[in-house]
Design an enzyme around this catalytic site. Sequence first.
Site, PDB file in Angstrom:
ATOM      1  N   ASN A  43     104.585  -9.108 125.643  1.00 43.15           N
ATOM      2  CA  ASN A  43     105.918  -8.482 125.636  1.00 43.15           C
ATOM      3  C   ASN A  43     106.188  -7.787 126.973  1.00 43.15           C
ATOM      4  O   ASN A  43     105.338  -7.062 127.479  1.00 43.15           O
ATOM      5  CB  ASN A  43     106.016  -7.432 124.536  1.00 43.15           C
ATOM      6  CG  ASN A  43     105.853  -8.028 123.153  1.00 43.15           C
ATOM      7  OD1 ASN A  43     104.867  -8.710 122.902  1.00 43.15           O
ATOM      8  ND2 ASN A  43     106.789  -7.759 122.261  1.00 43.15           N
ATOM      9  N   TYR A  52     109.647 -19.431 116.020  1.00 40.01           N
ATOM     10  CA  TYR A  52     109.649 -19.212 117.476  1.00 40.01           C
ATOM     11  C   TYR A  52     108.261 -19.481 118.063  1.00 40.01           C
ATOM     12  O   TYR A  52     108.114 -20.200 119.057  1.00 40.01           O
ATOM     13  CB  TYR A  52     110.090 -17.768 117.772  1.00 40.01           C
ATOM     14  CG  TYR A  52     109.892 -17.364 119.214  1.00 40.01           C
ATOM     15  CD1 TYR A  52     110.867 -17.631 120.172  1.00 40.01           C
ATOM     16  CD2 TYR A  52     108.727 -16.721 119.633  1.00 40.01           C
ATOM     17  CE1 TYR A  52     110.681 -17.278 121.498  1.00 40.01           C
ATOM     18  CE2 TYR A  52     108.535 -16.366 120.953  1.00 40.01           C
ATOM     19  CZ  TYR A  52     109.510 -16.646 121.886  1.00 40.01           C
ATOM     20  OH  TYR A  52     109.310 -16.302 123.202  1.00 40.01           O
ATOM     21  N   GLY A  86     117.686  -7.025 125.856  1.00 38.89           N
ATOM     22  CA  GLY A  86     118.737  -7.084 124.837  1.00 38.89           C
ATOM     23  C   GLY A  86     118.507  -6.043 123.752  1.00 38.89           C
ATOM     24  O   GLY A  86     117.363  -5.654 123.492  1.00 38.89           O
ATOM     25  N   GLU A 133     103.278 -14.742 121.416  1.00 38.93           N
ATOM     26  CA  GLU A 133     103.552 -15.054 120.006  1.00 38.93           C
ATOM     27  C   GLU A 133     102.780 -16.291 119.556  1.00 38.93           C
ATOM     28  O   GLU A 133     102.619 -16.514 118.359  1.00 38.93           O
ATOM     29  CB  GLU A 133     105.052 -15.266 119.791  1.00 38.93           C
ATOM     30  CG  GLU A 133     105.855 -13.989 119.734  1.00 38.93           C
ATOM     31  CD  GLU A 133     105.485 -13.115 118.533  1.00 38.93           C
ATOM     32  OE1 GLU A 133     105.640 -13.564 117.405  1.00 38.93           O
ATOM     33  OE2 GLU A 133     105.014 -11.985 118.753  1.00 38.93           O
ATOM     34  N   LYS A 171     107.174 -22.345 120.744  1.00 38.05           N
ATOM     35  CA  LYS A 171     106.558 -22.015 122.043  1.00 38.05           C
ATOM     36  C   LYS A 171     105.216 -22.730 122.192  1.00 38.05           C
ATOM     37  O   LYS A 171     104.841 -23.133 123.296  1.00 38.05           O
ATOM     38  CB  LYS A 171     106.369 -20.500 122.176  1.00 38.05           C
ATOM     39  CG  LYS A 171     107.642 -19.755 122.583  1.00 38.05           C
ATOM     40  CD  LYS A 171     107.974 -19.983 124.063  1.00 38.05           C
ATOM     41  CE  LYS A 171     109.240 -19.257 124.473  1.00 38.05           C
ATOM     42  NZ  LYS A 171     109.722 -19.628 125.814  1.00 38.05           N
ATOM     43  N   SER A 176     104.269 -17.739 125.495  1.00 37.06           N
ATOM     44  CA  SER A 176     104.382 -16.409 124.886  1.00 37.06           C
ATOM     45  C   SER A 176     103.128 -16.013 124.119  1.00 37.06           C
ATOM     46  O   SER A 176     102.471 -16.853 123.488  1.00 37.06           O
ATOM     47  CB  SER A 176     105.570 -16.436 123.918  1.00 37.06           C
ATOM     48  OG  SER A 176     105.523 -15.340 123.035  1.00 37.06           O
ATOM     49  N   GLY A 215     112.155  -1.839 111.115  1.00 36.54           N
ATOM     50  CA  GLY A 215     111.305  -2.563 110.174  1.00 36.54           C
ATOM     51  C   GLY A 215     109.904  -1.982 110.164  1.00 36.54           C
ATOM     52  O   GLY A 215     109.715  -0.773 109.971  1.00 36.54           O
TER      53      GLY A 215
HETATM   54  P1  GDR Z   1     108.442  -9.674 119.623  1.00 32.11           P
HETATM   55  O1  GDR Z   1     109.492  -8.516 120.036  1.00 32.11           O
HETATM   56  O2  GDR Z   1     108.768 -10.239 118.288  1.00 32.11           O
HETATM   57  O3  GDR Z   1     107.065  -9.097 119.806  1.00 32.11           O
HETATM   58  O4  GDR Z   1     108.713 -10.804 120.709  1.00 32.11           O
HETATM   59  P2  GDR Z   1     110.389  -7.506 119.182  1.00 32.11           P
HETATM   60  O5  GDR Z   1     110.705  -6.392 120.109  1.00 32.11           O
HETATM   61  O6  GDR Z   1     111.539  -8.194 118.538  1.00 32.11           O
HETATM   62  O7  GDR Z   1     109.397  -7.007 117.997  1.00 32.11           O
HETATM   63  C1  GDR Z   1     108.222  -6.276 118.261  1.00 32.11           C
HETATM   64  C2  GDR Z   1     107.649  -5.726 116.993  1.00 32.11           C
HETATM   65  O8  GDR Z   1     108.488  -4.666 116.509  1.00 32.11           O
HETATM   66  C3  GDR Z   1     108.620  -4.797 115.104  1.00 32.11           C
HETATM   67  N1  GDR Z   1     109.849  -4.132 114.646  1.00 32.11           N
HETATM   68  C4  GDR Z   1     111.097  -4.489 115.019  1.00 32.11           C
HETATM   69  N2  GDR Z   1     111.529  -5.445 115.869  1.00 32.11           N
HETATM   70  C5  GDR Z   1     112.867  -5.551 116.066  1.00 32.11           C
HETATM   71  N3  GDR Z   1     113.316  -6.486 116.935  1.00 32.11           N
HETATM   72  N4  GDR Z   1     113.769  -4.715 115.407  1.00 32.11           N
HETATM   73  C6  GDR Z   1     113.367  -3.757 114.544  1.00 32.11           C
HETATM   74  O9  GDR Z   1     114.187  -3.035 113.974  1.00 32.11           O
HETATM   75  C7  GDR Z   1     111.963  -3.617 114.344  1.00 32.11           C
HETATM   76  N5  GDR Z   1     111.202  -2.773 113.590  1.00 32.11           N
HETATM   77  C8  GDR Z   1     109.938  -3.096 113.787  1.00 32.11           C
HETATM   78  C9  GDR Z   1     108.626  -6.302 114.878  1.00 32.11           C
HETATM   79  O10 GDR Z   1     108.361  -6.600 113.500  1.00 32.11           O
HETATM   80  C10 GDR Z   1     107.511  -6.719 115.834  1.00 32.11           C
HETATM   81  O11 GDR Z   1     106.259  -6.535 115.204  1.00 32.11           O
HETATM   82  C11 GDR Z   1     109.046 -10.521 122.062  1.00 32.11           C
HETATM   83  C12 GDR Z   1     110.144 -11.505 122.485  1.00 32.11           C
HETATM   84  O12 GDR Z   1     110.614 -11.126 123.747  1.00 32.11           O
HETATM   85  C13 GDR Z   1     109.622 -12.918 122.554  1.00 32.11           C
HETATM   86  O13 GDR Z   1     110.636 -13.766 123.075  1.00 32.11           O
HETATM   87  C14 GDR Z   1     108.406 -12.930 123.470  1.00 32.11           C
HETATM   88  O14 GDR Z   1     107.871 -14.244 123.536  1.00 32.11           O
HETATM   89  C15 GDR Z   1     107.358 -11.962 122.963  1.00 32.11           C
HETATM   90  O15 GDR Z   1     107.914 -10.660 122.886  1.00 32.11           O
HETATM   91  C16 GDR Z   1     106.153 -11.911 123.883  1.00 32.11           C
END
Ligand code: GDR
Length: 332
Positions: free
Chosen positions: A180, A151, A187, A129, A155, A127, A213
Amino acid sequence: MPRALITGITGQDGLYLGELLAAKGYEVFGLVRGQSNPKISTVERIIPSIELLEGDLRDLSSLIGALEIAQPDEVYNLGAISFVGLSWKQAELTGDITGMGVLRILEALRIHTQGDMSKVRFYQASSSEMFGKVRETPQRESTPFHPRSPYGVAKTFGHYMTVNYRESYDAFACSGILFNHESERRGHEFVTRKVTRAVARIALGLQASVALGNLDSRRDWGFAGDYVEAMWKMLQQDTPDDFVIATGETHSIGELLDVAFSRVGINDWSSKVTQDPRFFRPAEVDLLIGDASKAADELGWKPTVTFEQLVHRMVDSDLKIEKIAASRASED
Ligand code: GDR
């Protein structure tokens, strides 16, 4: 008929990869945890020829048993606790499944192949990440890692184990460092799908706003269907290697909101988005942007779906899903 075993078959990538391999004529086996898993019916609907085997990345003997039944030519390890936000709350479980799970399946393969690990090709879902607090931009295969979450740390362990088994036992083991990747099968906890579902519901008058967030972080978002093609291509090479898979573009959460809301005709979303401390992370990955030129040169892989097209198809799909759900609810 080639045979493939996929762990994490019930996830977004497992479904796309299983579909792809079945269409290519593979006999596809999927590992599932417990027969009462509610996602099994979705897997069987999307990949009707799938053969599901019971097993758990926490249990070595179940992995050896699955390999004995499947007798695979290729193994794709996509199983993981994959939601970064959860990994702080369940750090030990994440370490066990996302990290140690890789070691267990490599060990299972070593035992199954009686030490001749070049016989079965192995793909590890690594990833972006792992880059975390990035040391260079854009990130490529040679960029040092600095993971920022349990996480990302897990990884990174899995990535180095994969490399180590290649170097120690001549395993045909590849690590795909995927940025990503999203789709309408994502989900709802991930930010893209959380946004596209909320936008659809706001457009239909089913909810007023969405709580998020950090809106400033930037990600390199591609289409999951393109990315599973890259996984398969890695295992068709003459020699195993590691590849970054990315689009080479980066966008903020704010830009994601712009594109998603404008799809339903809302150009100013400021009153529809709130920020909630619950969705901020203890340590953030601020910026990710990948350089996939090695994959382009050596695998002939390129993304086919743009950021805008990706967000549009997700909003359109969520509009359909939410309309059907709303009309069912009004009939009840
Ligand atoms: P990520 O995906 O952590 O990059 O990992 P995610 O979509 O959860 O977050 C992306 C960015 O958005 C910001 N964010 C929020 N995220 C979520 N989930 N919910 C919120 O309300 C929100 N608001 C802001 C986060 O802080 C972050 O910066 C994904 C996953 O699929 C991993 O399994 C994979 O390895 C990587 O992508 C590549």
